[in-house]
Each structure stands twice: as C-alpha cells, then as structure tokens.
Design a protein around this motif. Sequence first.
Motif, mmCIF file in Angstrom:
data_model
loop_
_atom_site.group_PDB
_atom_site.id
_atom_site.type_symbol
_atom_site.label_atom_id
_atom_site.label_comp_id
_atom_site.label_asym_id
_atom_site.label_seq_id
_atom_site.Cartn_x
_atom_site.Cartn_y
_atom_site.Cartn_z
ATOM 1 N N ALA A 64 14.058 10.063 -13.266
ATOM 2 C CA ALA A 64 15.508 9.892 -13.128
ATOM 3 C C ALA A 64 15.932 9.622 -11.689
ATOM 4 O O ALA A 64 16.949 8.964 -11.450
ATOM 5 N N LYS A 65 15.161 10.098 -10.723
ATOM 6 C CA LYS A 65 15.539 9.852 -9.326
ATOM 7 C C LYS A 65 14.966 8.543 -8.793
ATOM 8 O O LYS A 65 15.046 8.277 -7.596
ATOM 9 N N ARG A 66 14.424 7.711 -9.684
ATOM 10 C CA ARG A 66 13.792 6.437 -9.317
ATOM 11 C C ARG A 66 12.722 6.658 -8.244
ATOM 12 O O ARG A 66 12.777 6.057 -7.152
ATOM 13 N N PRO A 67 11.712 7.483 -8.524
ATOM 14 C CA PRO A 67 10.703 7.756 -7.494
ATOM 15 C C PRO A 67 9.832 6.532 -7.218
ATOM 16 O O PRO A 67 9.651 5.675 -8.086
ATOM 17 N N SER A 68 9.311 6.456 -6.013
ATOM 18 C CA SER A 68 8.354 5.401 -5.685
ATOM 19 C C SER A 68 7.030 5.625 -6.408
ATOM 20 O O SER A 68 6.348 4.673 -6.767
ATOM 21 N N VAL A 69 6.688 6.907 -6.579
ATOM 22 C CA VAL A 69 5.419 7.244 -7.225
ATOM 23 C C VAL A 69 5.648 8.326 -8.280
ATOM 24 O O VAL A 69 6.497 9.208 -8.116
ATOM 25 N N LEU A 70 4.884 8.218 -9.355
ATOM 26 C CA LEU A 70 4.915 9.203 -10.427
ATOM 27 C C LEU A 70 3.501 9.753 -10.581
ATOM 28 O O LEU A 70 2.563 9.005 -10.886
ATOM 29 N N LEU A 71 3.338 11.049 -10.338
ATOM 30 C CA LEU A 71 2.030 11.699 -10.357
ATOM 31 C C LEU A 71 1.956 12.599 -11.583
ATOM 32 O O LEU A 71 2.768 13.517 -11.726
ATOM 33 N N THR B 23 7.474 1.851 -10.758
ATOM 34 C CA THR B 23 6.971 3.064 -10.131
ATOM 35 C C THR B 23 5.442 3.084 -10.149
ATOM 36 O O THR B 23 4.831 2.919 -11.205
ATOM 37 N N THR B 24 4.835 3.266 -8.996
ATOM 38 C CA THR B 24 3.388 3.459 -8.947
ATOM 39 C C THR B 24 3.053 4.734 -9.707
ATOM 40 O O THR B 24 3.594 5.800 -9.405
ATOM 41 N N THR B 25 2.165 4.630 -10.685
ATOM 42 C CA THR B 25 1.898 5.747 -11.586
ATOM 43 C C THR B 25 0.421 6.109 -11.540
ATOM 44 O O THR B 25 -0.435 5.243 -11.722
ATOM 45 N N VAL C 262 -12.645 11.698 1.154
ATOM 46 C CA VAL C 262 -12.124 10.682 0.227
ATOM 47 C C VAL C 262 -11.381 9.587 0.993
ATOM 48 O O VAL C 262 -10.448 9.850 1.748
ATOM 49 N N ASP C 263 -11.813 8.339 0.793
ATOM 50 C CA ASP C 263 -11.113 7.152 1.300
ATOM 51 C C ASP C 263 -10.584 6.385 0.094
ATOM 52 O O ASP C 263 -11.357 5.987 -0.782
ATOM 53 N N LEU C 264 -9.258 6.154 0.071
ATOM 54 C CA LEU C 264 -8.658 5.609 -1.137
ATOM 55 C C LEU C 264 -7.333 4.945 -0.801
ATOM 56 O O LEU C 264 -6.651 5.342 0.140
ATOM 57 N N GLU C 265 -6.975 3.921 -1.597
ATOM 58 C CA GLU C 265 -5.658 3.315 -1.493
ATOM 59 C C GLU C 265 -5.032 3.199 -2.875
ATOM 60 O O GLU C 265 -5.731 2.971 -3.862
ATOM 61 N N PHE C 266 -3.723 3.384 -2.925
ATOM 62 C CA PHE C 266 -2.930 3.134 -4.134
ATOM 63 C C PHE C 266 -1.924 2.045 -3.794
ATOM 64 O O PHE C 266 -1.360 2.049 -2.696
ATOM 65 N N TYR C 267 -1.663 1.158 -4.759
ATOM 66 C CA TYR C 267 -0.810 0.000 -4.500
ATOM 67 C C TYR C 267 0.482 0.059 -5.304
ATOM 68 O O TYR C 267 0.538 0.652 -6.387
ATOM 69 N N ALA C 268 1.519 -0.570 -4.759
ATOM 70 C CA ALA C 268 2.843 -0.524 -5.360
ATOM 71 C C ALA C 268 2.822 -1.064 -6.786
ATOM 72 O O ALA C 268 2.274 -2.131 -7.046
ATOM 73 N N GLY C 269 3.405 -0.293 -7.693
ATOM 74 C CA GLY C 269 3.603 -0.747 -9.059
ATOM 75 C C GLY C 269 2.409 -0.647 -9.978
ATOM 76 O O GLY C 269 2.514 -0.971 -11.166
ATOM 77 N N GLU C 270 1.263 -0.180 -9.483
ATOM 78 C CA GLU C 270 0.096 -0.145 -10.355
ATOM 79 C C GLU C 270 0.068 1.130 -11.190
ATOM 80 O O GLU C 270 0.706 2.137 -10.874
ATOM 81 N N VAL D 189 0.859 -1.185 0.000
ATOM 82 C CA VAL D 189 0.000 0.000 0.000
ATOM 83 C C VAL D 189 0.895 1.235 0.000
ATOM 84 O O VAL D 189 1.611 1.500 0.969
ATOM 85 N N VAL D 190 0.873 1.987 -1.103
ATOM 86 C CA VAL D 190 1.715 3.172 -1.216
ATOM 87 C C VAL D 190 1.051 4.362 -0.531
ATOM 88 O O VAL D 190 1.647 5.035 0.297
#
Length: 239
Positions: A160-167, A196-198, A32-40, A8-9
């Motif tokens: 380039a900084k290898r982010p965990s998330v890309l928004l 990267t979770t996108t 808002v209740d929400l979850e984002f998951y790794a790599g999705e 869970v990111v």
Amino acid sequence: MPELASNVVFRTQQLTKTYRVGEVEIHALRGVDLEFYAGEFVVLLGASGSGKSTLLNILGGLDTASSGRVFYGDTELTRSDDAALTAYRRDYVGFVFQFYNLIPSLTARENVAIVTEIARNPLTPEEALGVVGLSERLDHFPAQLSGGEQQRVAIARAIAKRPSVLLCDEPTGALDSRTGIVVLEALLRANRELGTTTAVITHNAAIADMADRVIHISDGHITTIERNETKVQPAELSW
C-alpha cells in the motif's frame, strides 16, 4: 534517503553475519556478493538455516551485518544509523512473513489503512486490496477470512505504501498448495502492476519456476544463480 538512480536496487559486498550462542559462533552468511535489479521477481531457495532469512533481514534493515557492505541504490545501509534505517523501512520496503500479523479487531480495510495513513504516496486501502483480489472483502475481519485471504491482506498492507522492494519470507509456508498459488498470483500481480522489486524466500523448489532469477543459498554462501528464460505462471506450478 535518495530514490534509486540506477536499475541496481541492492548490492552486497562480502556480506557476513555471525551470531554467538554461548560459546558457539554461528556463521549465517559467509561473504555474500549479490545484486538485485529494479522490477525483478527473485526467488531465494535453500534449506532451513541456509542464511536466506538473515540475508533478507539485512537487506530490509531489520538486522545488521557483522562485516561487509550493503547498498540500497547509492546509499550504504551498513553506514546508516537507527533513525535512517527506520526511515528506510518506512518509505521503501514492504515485508510479508509466513504469519499474517493482522490486527484481529480491525477489518481488512483498516489493517491496510494503518500503513496508508503514515506513507508518503500510498495507494488507498481499496486500491491495495483490489491488487490482491479482495475488493469484495474490505469490511471483513481476519476471523472471517481464510488463511490465504489473510495473507493477501498482509500483502495489500505491504504494497500500500508503494515500496521499492517487497521482501517475502516463506509467504506460502503456512498454506496448502492451492491457496499458496493464489497468494503467489497476488505477489506477481503486485510486482507487475507496481514495478516493485520482489524477493521471495522459500524452501519449495517448485516456486522457483515463476521467478526471473533463482538464487540458491547453502550454508551462508550463494551457490548458484539461475535465470529463467521461460517463466511458469503460478497456476501452472505443482508441489
């Protein structure tokens, strides 16, 4: 700020955001209740003013909530001070906007190097530009690049900084459909190759077909969340 301990990111709990314009209150987000998951790869779909950008800005540490809670992994962003949010944005989050915000006097390689020089474990500018298919354009200035190429440089800079998330906020909004598809292919490749979770904001419903999940937002509410059992490749999209 710790690395992620689970898949869970992001997790939001009763997240609200209210703006005051003169005597008028604008409710951008309403519980808002929400979850984002790794790599999705997630698409947030909704009309202008629905709350999409506000939600992404809060997740990315660019804005703060009026009430509710936001977690990045086990870290509560809603309790973080400015210094902690700055470190969070620097180390964990990549942003892509509708407008490219490249520095005109720097080449593609140099625009990406701005990030790699301060990141903890970056890709090289050449590696990042390779991910988005611009290995042959390293030494071109923004004025020598098409709109789609400039947006891909912006994506390379963000990853380039290898982010965990890309928004990504309307990353194809200023592009025609053919060029937009190339940009979406670059985002998808970054998602697959870097894990990267996108999250991509758009009002273009066609883009939803390439996502793992589609989150529909209207008037500050999450109205529906859909999972695509069969995803469409960007080249198969039409709008």
